[in-house]
Scaffold this motif. Structure first.
Motif, mmCIF file in Angstrom:
data_model
loop_
_atom_site.group_PDB
_atom_site.id
_atom_site.type_symbol
_atom_site.label_atom_id
_atom_site.label_comp_id
_atom_site.label_asym_id
_atom_site.label_seq_id
_atom_site.Cartn_x
_atom_site.Cartn_y
_atom_site.Cartn_z
ATOM 1 N N HIS A 1 14.607 -8.556 -9.167
ATOM 2 C CA HIS A 1 13.399 -9.171 -8.605
ATOM 3 C C HIS A 1 12.826 -8.227 -7.548
ATOM 4 O O HIS A 1 13.557 -7.728 -6.682
ATOM 5 N N PRO A 2 11.519 -7.926 -7.601
ATOM 6 C CA PRO A 2 10.934 -6.966 -6.648
ATOM 7 C C PRO A 2 11.225 -7.301 -5.188
ATOM 8 O O PRO A 2 11.388 -6.389 -4.369
ATOM 9 N N VAL A 3 11.281 -8.587 -4.858
ATOM 10 C CA VAL A 3 11.580 -8.973 -3.472
ATOM 11 C C VAL A 3 12.994 -8.547 -3.093
ATOM 12 O O VAL A 3 13.233 -7.990 -2.006
ATOM 13 N N MET A 4 13.948 -8.779 -4.004
ATOM 14 C CA MET A 4 15.333 -8.411 -3.699
ATOM 15 C C MET A 4 15.512 -6.894 -3.700
ATOM 16 O O MET A 4 16.277 -6.350 -2.882
ATOM 17 N N LYS A 5 14.815 -6.202 -4.577
ATOM 18 C CA LYS A 5 14.890 -4.736 -4.575
ATOM 19 C C LYS A 5 14.368 -4.186 -3.245
ATOM 20 O O LYS A 5 14.918 -3.239 -2.679
ATOM 21 N N TYR A 6 13.313 -4.816 -2.743
ATOM 22 C CA TYR A 6 12.750 -4.415 -1.456
ATOM 23 C C TYR A 6 13.770 -4.633 -0.331
ATOM 24 O O TYR A 6 13.988 -3.754 0.510
ATOM 25 N N LEU A 7 14.429 -5.803 -0.328
ATOM 26 C CA LEU A 7 15.406 -6.104 0.733
ATOM 27 C C LEU A 7 16.646 -5.210 0.630
ATOM 28 O O LEU A 7 17.191 -4.775 1.647
ATOM 29 N N MET A 8 17.069 -4.921 -0.597
ATOM 30 C CA MET A 8 18.234 -4.046 -0.777
ATOM 31 C C MET A 8 17.918 -2.623 -0.317
ATOM 32 O O MET A 8 18.745 -1.951 0.306
ATOM 33 N N THR A 9 16.705 -2.160 -0.612
ATOM 34 C CA THR A 9 16.289 -0.834 -0.145
ATOM 35 C C THR A 9 16.201 -0.799 1.372
ATOM 36 O O THR A 9 16.560 0.185 2.020
ATOM 37 N N LYS A 10 15.753 -1.914 1.953
ATOM 38 C CA LYS A 10 15.654 -2.014 3.414
ATOM 39 C C LYS A 10 17.037 -1.894 4.043
ATOM 40 O O LYS A 10 17.225 -1.199 5.057
ATOM 41 N N LEU A 11 18.030 -2.549 3.440
ATOM 42 C CA LEU A 11 19.400 -2.463 3.945
ATOM 43 C C LEU A 11 19.924 -1.038 3.796
ATOM 44 O O LEU A 11 20.535 -0.488 4.712
ATOM 45 N N GLU A 12 19.658 -0.432 2.647
ATOM 46 C CA GLU A 12 20.131 0.931 2.389
ATOM 47 C C GLU A 12 19.521 1.905 3.401
ATOM 48 O O GLU A 12 20.195 2.812 3.895
ATOM 49 N N LEU B 1 5.765 -7.193 3.302
ATOM 50 C CA LEU B 1 6.160 -7.473 1.926
ATOM 51 C C LEU B 1 4.928 -7.564 1.028
ATOM 52 O O LEU B 1 4.920 -7.060 -0.102
ATOM 53 N N HIS B 2 3.876 -8.176 1.524
ATOM 54 C CA HIS B 2 2.626 -8.316 0.785
ATOM 55 C C HIS B 2 2.043 -6.940 0.454
ATOM 56 O O HIS B 2 1.538 -6.715 -0.658
ATOM 57 N N ARG B 3 2.141 -6.017 1.404
ATOM 58 C CA ARG B 3 1.616 -4.664 1.193
ATOM 59 C C ARG B 3 2.472 -3.887 0.206
ATOM 60 O O ARG B 3 1.947 -3.240 -0.705
ATOM 61 N N VAL B 4 3.792 -3.978 0.363
ATOM 62 C CA VAL B 4 4.698 -3.214 -0.505
ATOM 63 C C VAL B 4 4.617 -3.703 -1.952
ATOM 64 O O VAL B 4 4.609 -2.901 -2.888
ATOM 65 N N LEU B 5 4.505 -5.020 -2.137
ATOM 66 C CA LEU B 5 4.461 -5.579 -3.492
ATOM 67 C C LEU B 5 3.011 -5.838 -3.908
ATOM 68 O O LEU B 5 2.663 -6.913 -4.394
ATOM 69 N N PHE B 6 2.183 -4.823 -3.750
ATOM 70 C CA PHE B 6 0.753 -4.957 -4.033
ATOM 71 C C PHE B 6 0.466 -5.142 -5.524
ATOM 72 O O PHE B 6 -0.597 -5.626 -5.908
ATOM 73 N N ASP B 7 1.404 -4.724 -6.386
ATOM 74 C CA ASP B 7 1.107 -4.711 -7.819
ATOM 75 C C ASP B 7 1.729 -5.877 -8.574
ATOM 76 O O ASP B 7 1.885 -5.815 -9.790
ATOM 77 N N LEU B 8 2.073 -6.954 -7.869
ATOM 78 C CA LEU B 8 2.537 -8.151 -8.559
ATOM 79 C C LEU B 8 1.339 -8.879 -9.169
ATOM 80 O O LEU B 8 0.233 -8.806 -8.628
#
Length: 956
Positions: free
Chosen positions: A756-767, A704-711
């Motif tokens: 929220h970027p965290v939730m977008k990440y988790l939703m994409t992970k589910l998809e 998650l830290h790597r994916v959300l590098f631009d926060l």
């Protein structure tokens, strides 16, 4: 390869990895440049561009080849989650608010109006011009959130004054969870250490915030932006770029061509001149205004929103503004001050007398007469002293030095060394003996307020025009109140961007040591000074109502919780002439308060709409001894023939449209999402925890830290620390308030919502957990026997690569073949057969799965012929009706532009200079026509084949 099906939203396979298409641009030869987001493990969260001429093996899912896989989860949770996630990740086409109302702010419908209005345009572009203190930053956040939801807000650049970069960045993150990387001096230094020297930061970071002055002064950045494009550019305080011939203005004009959507914000959007307003509107829509400059309010009203406090009738909104209290403090001038200003008055009256005798020329007209120079010198000296004795002393000393250096003594007052020396001596003695009546009045009021600069004392803002006055106030307060350096802060335009942001943020924190904040008018625009502060002194009175309103708006604004106390320090005298001049200055404060209670727009008093022009008008009133100049009949036909520039205060009666869902609330969906990811071992059991129904904690894992590098660095928890997300708006807003108590802190909580970027990440992970060529099957007893209901997602893009149609629908078929009934909206299917209710999982045999797969060719044919093609035709006609209006406007604009060009050619075209100028204008006109025509053509083009994806199938 099915090249026609390269559309945003389609899932593709390339080089052994899976991607989601986000944008498509067609090359001149028909090939495509494909922008995509990585979905599979190796490329997850990364952005890519593919050229179909090079990557010839890109595969788009052929829906006929979809594999149907049984969902064996309890209550078909996986199917419901996958379908719900597809719905939430899907772009919306509503003209109303669909997601921003879930952000962390108190809902006020007037703040939705600019976004709702922008969605009525072919390109959502808008000038947000609401009055001081009405919350334009919130309006920007609403627009950004809605555009992101529509798939048109991936790349964003915000340009703001350097003093408010941090404030703007925090507000957009804390309330909307939209991350902006700050490119202030510190941010740039950090990026230089992180990125290769030749890396374009605007390509590396999708969402940035930067000062327009940094951008215009940095040649390398100018080179970077010429190679970049954005979905959205926001220019805050846009009146600073209204002059198209300035460096700022020309840069803004260029940036307007580098983005799809443009948002300009300003409480003072014009200076009373139609050309100035036209420059801003032309950035938004180049064809809105005829080239001859003749336009009316009806031409530009679609492109801007302008309201004032008294236009907002909502009582809930009004409760977020406090009734301010204005307190004038009259300081009777001391005798040394009277003696000094009598000299100033004598110079003024002698100059006026000679001017009146010898010329009919306006006293502020052209010319270099000695009398005029003396008049201007006397008024300048008066204005400097009205700021402070130190400011007047600096003015006189600087003049003396200049004359001595140039050896240019003349018979004018400003060049008379004997006179200047006498003035200097009088001011020095006045300062030495403490005869400054205004400072004494200021000091006495602080004592009456019980203020000593100690820990529990009130926090105070003091506005002063001159740097010398700021230093003078600071030195006197430190001497008289024994205040240390930490308790008093100077703020002015000479500070660096990092210092300005640091001081503003510090003053807004509860634990701040700053008890008195002395600021020039660099602190009067856009800055929030109302947190923990409700007392303000205008130590000197600006000679502009606009500046005065901006100053007062720093503590008298939306969200102030206490009564704002605004003090005016005013000199009084009975000396002839001087008494009138002081009354004129006091009348400015009375008029600002009168307008605040009635009109709302101080610019409409003088109809100059420019602070510098208003200062000149006040100078003229002082020269003419015109005490009633604010009551004069001003020309009301400045802009729109006497019609106000205010727009309608309500765009939509019901501005919010809730999207349908398979879940009764967001909490249930997010809980199921987390549980499903854990059950599929896509998350560790301790990576996410629901503390209660509304509060979710998520660990910042390495991935998650790597994916959300631009926060934003300050907003991002450390590795293995937690994100705190809540569905409770009150909790998040209290967290924002709590963060104001401590320096360097941002809100610990953010909203738990889809953006929220965290939730977008988790939703994409589910998809991504469901293979791109798979549809999930569920057996439902309440459906008609021997029927199968295929849920299909259909998309069609225009030639710009924008997804124009995105629809979830159901194709009902018989097991033996043939259509059971006509295609139906997914929403109706869910409601009719209660798919959103509790479902019982049933066994599905291999034979049934093969039978369902055998139905796919007919299902896809039915989906194309009986639904998508019809939808395309309806949408095409709808779009053509709307576009026809804009094309007609373009034809009219083209004709007037060409006619004006010919008229200019006939009048001025003889010289080579003018011929060159007119050729340049002709090229500019042709470019606007070409770009606009192509845009409308691409926008309304719906001739692409639909992209179809089978999401799931329910059968009995």
């Amino acid at each position: 390869m099915i090249e026609n099906n390269f559309v945003p939203g389609a899932r593709i396979g390339n080089r052994g990895e899976d991607f989601l298409i986000t944008d498509v641009i067609e090359n001149y030869d028909g090939s495509k440049i494909i922008s995509a987001e990585g979905l599979s493990e190796l490329v997850k969260g990364m952005s890519f561009k593919f050229d179909s001429r090079i990557d010839t093996d890109i595969e788009v899912l052929d829906p006929v080849k979809t594999r149907i896989v049984p969902d064996e989860d309890y209550a078909y949770r996986r199917t419901k989650l996958f379908l719900e996630t597809q719905l939430r990740n899907n772009t919306t086409y509503s003209k109303k608010i669909t997601i921003a109302h879930k952000a962390a702010f108190d809902i006020s419908h007037y703040q939705f109006d600019p976004t709702n209005k922008a969605f009525r345009l072919p390109r959502p572009r808008m000038l947000m011009a609401d009055g001081v203190g009405l919350g334009k930053t919130i309006e920007v956040g609403i627009f950004l959130a809605e555009m992101i939801k529509r798939g048109k807000g991936k790349r964003i650049m915000v340009l703001a004054l350097k003093s408010i970069l941090g404030q703007f960045q925090q507000e957009i993150w804390n309330r909307f969870a939209i991350p902006l990387v700050s490119l202030d001096s510190q941010g740039i230094a950090q990026i230089k250490s992180e990125l290769p020297a030749n890396k374009n930061p605007f390509e590396y970071y999708d969402k940035t915030i930067i000062s327009i002055d940094t951008l215009k002064n940095n040649a390398k950045f100018r080179h970077y932006i010429e190679k970049s494009r954005w979905d959205i550019i926001v220019i805050d305080e846009a009146h600073t770029v209204a002059n198209s011939s300035s460096q700022r203005g020309s840069l803004a004009q260029f940036l307007a061509t580098r983005c799809e959507s443009l948002i300009l914000t300003s409480a003072t959007p014009h200076n009373g001149k139609k050309e100035n307003f036209a420059n801003l509107i032309n950035m938004i829509e180049p064809t809105a205004i005829p080239r001859n400059g003749e336009y009316g309010k009806e031409d530009i009203e679609p492109y801007y929103m302008r309201r004032f406090k008294h236009h907002i009738l909502d009582e809930k909104v009004r409760s977020n503004f406090q009734d301010r209290e204005i307190i004038p403090i009259h300081a009777v001038l001391s005798q040394p001050e009277e003696d000094l200003l009598q000299i100033q008055q004598k110079i003024k009256f002698e100059a006026l007398s000679t001017l009146n005798e010898n010329t009919e020329e306006d006293m502020f007209g052209e010319g270099t007469r000695r009398e005029k120079r003396d008049l201007l010198f006397s008024i300048g000296l008066f204005k400097a002293y009205m700021s402070s004795p130190n400011a007047a002393l600096a003015t006189v000393r600087n003049r003396i030095e200049k004359i001595k250096d140039a050896g240019a003594e003349t018979n004018t007052a400003e060049d008379n060394l004997n006179l200047l020396g006498d003035l200097r001596d009088k001011i020095e003695k006045l300062i030495e003996t403490g005869a400054d009546s205004k400072y004494q009045a200021f000091k006495e009021r602080l004592i009456q307020l019980g203020w000593n600069g100690r820990k529990n004392d009130d926090r105070i803002v003091v506005f002063a025009e001159r740097i010398h006055t700021i230093k003078y106030i600071k030195e006197n307060i430190q001497r008289d109140f024994k205040v240390n350096d930490e308790a008093i802060r100077e703020f002015h335009g000479g500070l660096s961007d990092a210092e300005q942001q640091e001081y503003i943020e510090d003053f807004g924190k509860k634990d701040s040591d700053i008890k008195i904040f002395i600021t020039s008018d660099a602190g009067s625009q856009g800055v929030n000074l109302h947190y923990y502060c409700n007392i303000m002194f205008n130590y000197d009175i600006p000679w502009s109502l606009i500046t005065l309103e901006q100053r007062n708006g720093r503590i008298d604004r939306y969200g102030q919780t206490k009564t704002p106390y605004i003090y005016y320090l005013l000199g009084t005298s009975e000396t002839e002439g001087l008494k009138t001049d002081l009354h004129i200055i006091e009348n400015l404060t009375k008029k600002e308060e009168e307008v605040h209670k009635t009109l709302g727009d101080v610019g409409s008093v003088m109809n100059l709409y420019d602070s510098n022009a208003e200062e000149k008008r006040t100078e003229k009133a002082i020269a003419e001894q015109n005490e009633k100049f604010l009551e004069d009949e001003f020309d009301l036909d400045v802009l729109f023939g006497g019609e106000s520039d205010v727009t309608d205060s309500k765009i939509e009666e019901d501005p919010i449209e809730e999207e349908y869902s398979l879940y009764k609330n967001d909490s249930d969906y997010y809980r199921d999402l987390i549980d499903q990811l854990k059950s599929e071992q896509l998350m560790q059991s301790n990576d996410a925890t629901f503390v209660d129904d509304t509060y979710l904690e998520i660990k910042n894992t390495k991935e998650l830290h790597r994916v959300l590098f631009d926060l934003p660095k300050t907003a991002k928890p450390g590795l293995n620390d937690i994100y705190r997300l809540s569905l409770d708006k009150d909790k998040v807003q209290k967290s924002i308030e709590e963060a104001r108590k401590k320096k360097g802190e941002w809100s610990k909580f953010q909203m738990l919502y889809d953006l929220h970027p965290v939730m977008k990440y988790l939703m994409t992970k589910l998809e991504a957990s469901v293979d791109k060529d798979v549809a999930l099957a569920a057996r439902i007893s309440r459906l008609p026997e021997k029927s199968a209901w295929f849920i299909v997602h259909g998309q069609v893009a225009n030639n710009i690569g924008q997804s124009v149609i995105s629809d979830f629908f159901v194709i009902p078929v018989n097991f033996e073949g043939g259509l059971l009934k006509k295609p139906m909206p997914l929403k109706d299917f869910i409601a009719e057969y209660q798919i959103d209710k509790e479902l019982a999982t049933q066994h599905i045999s291999e034979e049934i799965l093969h039978q369902l797969e055998g139905l796919l060719p007919d299902v896809i044919d039915f989906a194309n012929e009986m639904h998508m093609h019809q939808l395309q035709q309806v949408r095409q006609l709808e779009m053509e009706r709307h576009i026809a209006v804009y094309e007609e406007n373009l034809k009219h604009w083209t004709k007037t532009a060409k006619d004006q060009l010919q008229a200019d050619l006939d009048e001025k075209g003889e010289s080579n200079y003018w011929k060159g100028k007119l050729r340049e204008r002709e090229r500019e006109i042709d470019t606007i026509i070409s770009d606009t025509s192509q845009f409308y053509k691409d926008l309304k083009s719906l001739d692409q084949d639909p992209y179809l994806k089978v999401i799931s199938v329910f059968y009995n």
